[in-house]
Write a protein that holds these residues in place. Structure first.
Motif, PDB file in Angstrom:
ATOM      1  N   GLN A  40       7.162  -8.016 -54.055  1.00  0.00           N
ATOM      2  CA  GLN A  40       6.364  -6.919 -54.595  1.00  0.00           C
ATOM      3  C   GLN A  40       5.814  -5.998 -53.513  1.00  0.00           C
ATOM      4  OE1 GLN A  40       3.535  -9.241 -56.983  1.00  0.00           O
ATOM      5  NE2 GLN A  40       4.016  -7.842 -58.650  1.00  0.00           N
ATOM      6  N   GLY A  41       5.325  -6.590 -52.403  1.00  0.00           N
ATOM      7  CA  GLY A  41       4.669  -5.806 -51.353  1.00  0.00           C
ATOM      8  C   GLY A  41       5.488  -5.772 -50.074  1.00  0.00           C
ATOM      9  N   MET A  42       4.776  -5.700 -48.962  1.00  0.00           N
ATOM     10  CA  MET A  42       5.425  -5.597 -47.659  1.00  0.00           C
ATOM     11  C   MET A  42       5.425  -6.945 -46.954  1.00  0.00           C
ATOM     12  SD  MET A  42       3.871  -2.191 -45.929  1.00  0.00           S
ATOM     13  CE  MET A  42       4.096  -0.568 -46.586  1.00  0.00           C
ATOM     14  N   SER A  43       6.420  -7.124 -46.092  1.00  0.00           N
ATOM     15  CA  SER A  43       6.449  -8.316 -45.249  1.00  0.00           C
ATOM     16  C   SER A  43       5.457  -8.112 -44.100  1.00  0.00           C
ATOM     17  CB  SER A  43       7.857  -8.526 -44.688  1.00  0.00           C
ATOM     18  OG  SER A  43       8.174  -7.467 -43.790  1.00  0.00           O
TER      19      SER A  43
ATOM     20  N   VAL B 136      -4.934  -8.274 -48.563  1.00  0.00           N
ATOM     21  CA  VAL B 136      -4.770  -8.580 -49.986  1.00  0.00           C
ATOM     22  C   VAL B 136      -3.303  -8.924 -50.194  1.00  0.00           C
ATOM     23  CG1 VAL B 136      -4.968  -7.696 -52.334  1.00  0.00           C
ATOM     24  CG2 VAL B 136      -6.629  -7.000 -50.593  1.00  0.00           C
ATOM     25  N   LEU B 137      -3.070 -10.076 -50.806  1.00  0.00           N
ATOM     26  CA  LEU B 137      -1.699 -10.560 -50.998  1.00  0.00           C
ATOM     27  C   LEU B 137      -1.334 -10.554 -52.473  1.00  0.00           C
ATOM     28  CD1 LEU B 137      -1.872 -13.658 -48.618  1.00  0.00           C
ATOM     29  CD2 LEU B 137      -1.087 -11.353 -48.059  1.00  0.00           C
ATOM     30  N   PHE B 138      -0.056 -10.309 -52.727  1.00  0.00           N
ATOM     31  CA  PHE B 138       0.476 -10.474 -54.077  1.00  0.00           C
ATOM     32  C   PHE B 138       0.755 -11.950 -54.295  1.00  0.00           C
ATOM     33  CE2 PHE B 138       1.759  -5.947 -53.426  1.00  0.00           C
ATOM     34  CZ  PHE B 138       1.105  -5.410 -54.528  1.00  0.00           C
ATOM     35  N   ALA B 139       1.074 -12.327 -55.524  1.00  0.00           N
ATOM     36  CA  ALA B 139       1.331 -13.724 -55.874  1.00  0.00           C
ATOM     37  C   ALA B 139       2.498 -14.303 -55.086  1.00  0.00           C
ATOM     38  CB  ALA B 139       1.600 -13.848 -57.374  1.00  0.00           C
ATOM     39  N   ASP B 140       3.478 -13.441 -54.713  1.00  0.00           N
ATOM     40  CA  ASP B 140       4.635 -13.948 -53.979  1.00  0.00           C
ATOM     41  C   ASP B 140       4.374 -14.045 -52.469  1.00  0.00           C
ATOM     42  OD1 ASP B 140       4.618 -11.286 -53.262  1.00  0.00           O
ATOM     43  OD2 ASP B 140       6.702 -10.886 -53.826  1.00  0.00           O
ATOM     44  N   GLY B 141       3.145 -13.733 -52.021  1.00  0.00           N
ATOM     45  CA  GLY B 141       2.795 -13.846 -50.601  1.00  0.00           C
ATOM     46  C   GLY B 141       3.002 -12.568 -49.806  1.00  0.00           C
ATOM     47  N   SER B 142       3.568 -11.549 -50.449  1.00  0.00           N
ATOM     48  CA  SER B 142       3.763 -10.279 -49.747  1.00  0.00           C
ATOM     49  C   SER B 142       2.427  -9.523 -49.703  1.00  0.00           C
ATOM     50  CB  SER B 142       4.833  -9.444 -50.429  1.00  0.00           C
ATOM     51  OG  SER B 142       4.450  -9.131 -51.741  1.00  0.00           O
TER      52      SER B 142
END
Length: 187
Positions: free
Chosen positions: A2-5, A30-36
């Protein structure tokens, strides 16, 4: 994803990946659920939780106060006085040169303070007063000299003592007038 590495976010904010990992473990991202990483929310949180003095400024956005020319020339003068490379005129002063000049000035200040504590320094006003007093005493001695020696010299040369004194006084006064034009340079 979802987000950035971590790498991509590090490039986005201009920090190292290690700095991003530290911020992540400290809870400043702030992290998304997938850790990104949620970039927008993380930027806001980092800004709120980071000391402004420790934040990096983009060179394009930085509003730095200009350094006065007098300060830059003082840096150059200090470096030149101590045999170090001074900035080229118009080329600006690097941070390293300014820091070096600052360290040189601090060392000079410490040396002067130590010399003052050891009574190795001379008080300038007192030195000027002593030189002036010495010069005045020397002048007064020369002004009175013809009166003391004229009679002895006249007797030795078998001439009129009064005439001898008059000639000597004129010559001594002319010489003292020449000496009075010399000004000591106290820097």
């Amino acid at each position: 994803m979802q987000g950035m590495s971590e790498r991509r976010y590090a490039a986005h904010v201009g920090l190292s990946r290690g700095a991003i990992q530290k911020a992540k473990s400290a809870g400043r991202l702030v992290l998304f659920a997938d850790g990104s990483i949620d970039a927008a929310a993380s930027d806001a949180r980092r800004t709120a939780t980071t000391d402004p003095a420790k934040q990096r400024q983009d060179s394009g956005d930085a509003k730095m106060k200009p350094v006065p020319d007098a300060a830059l020339s003082a840096v150059g003068d200090t470096l030149r006085e101590n045999g170090l490379a001074a900035p080229i005129t118009g080329g600006g002063t690097t941070f390293l040169q300014a820091k070096t000049a600052n360290e040189v000035l601090k060392a000079q200040e410490r040396r002067l303070r130590l010399q003052k504590m050891k009574n190795e320094l001379i008080d300038r006003p007192r030195a000027i007063a002593l030189v002036f007093q010495l010069a005045r005493e020397e002048r007064d001695a020369w002004v009175t000299w013809p009166a003391r020696v004229a009679a002895l010299m006249a007797a030795e040369l078998d001439i009129d003592p009064r005439r001898m004194q008059t000639v000597l006084e004129a010559q001594v006064r002319a010489h003292l007038a020449e000496l009075a034009e010399i000004r000591p340079g106290f820097r």
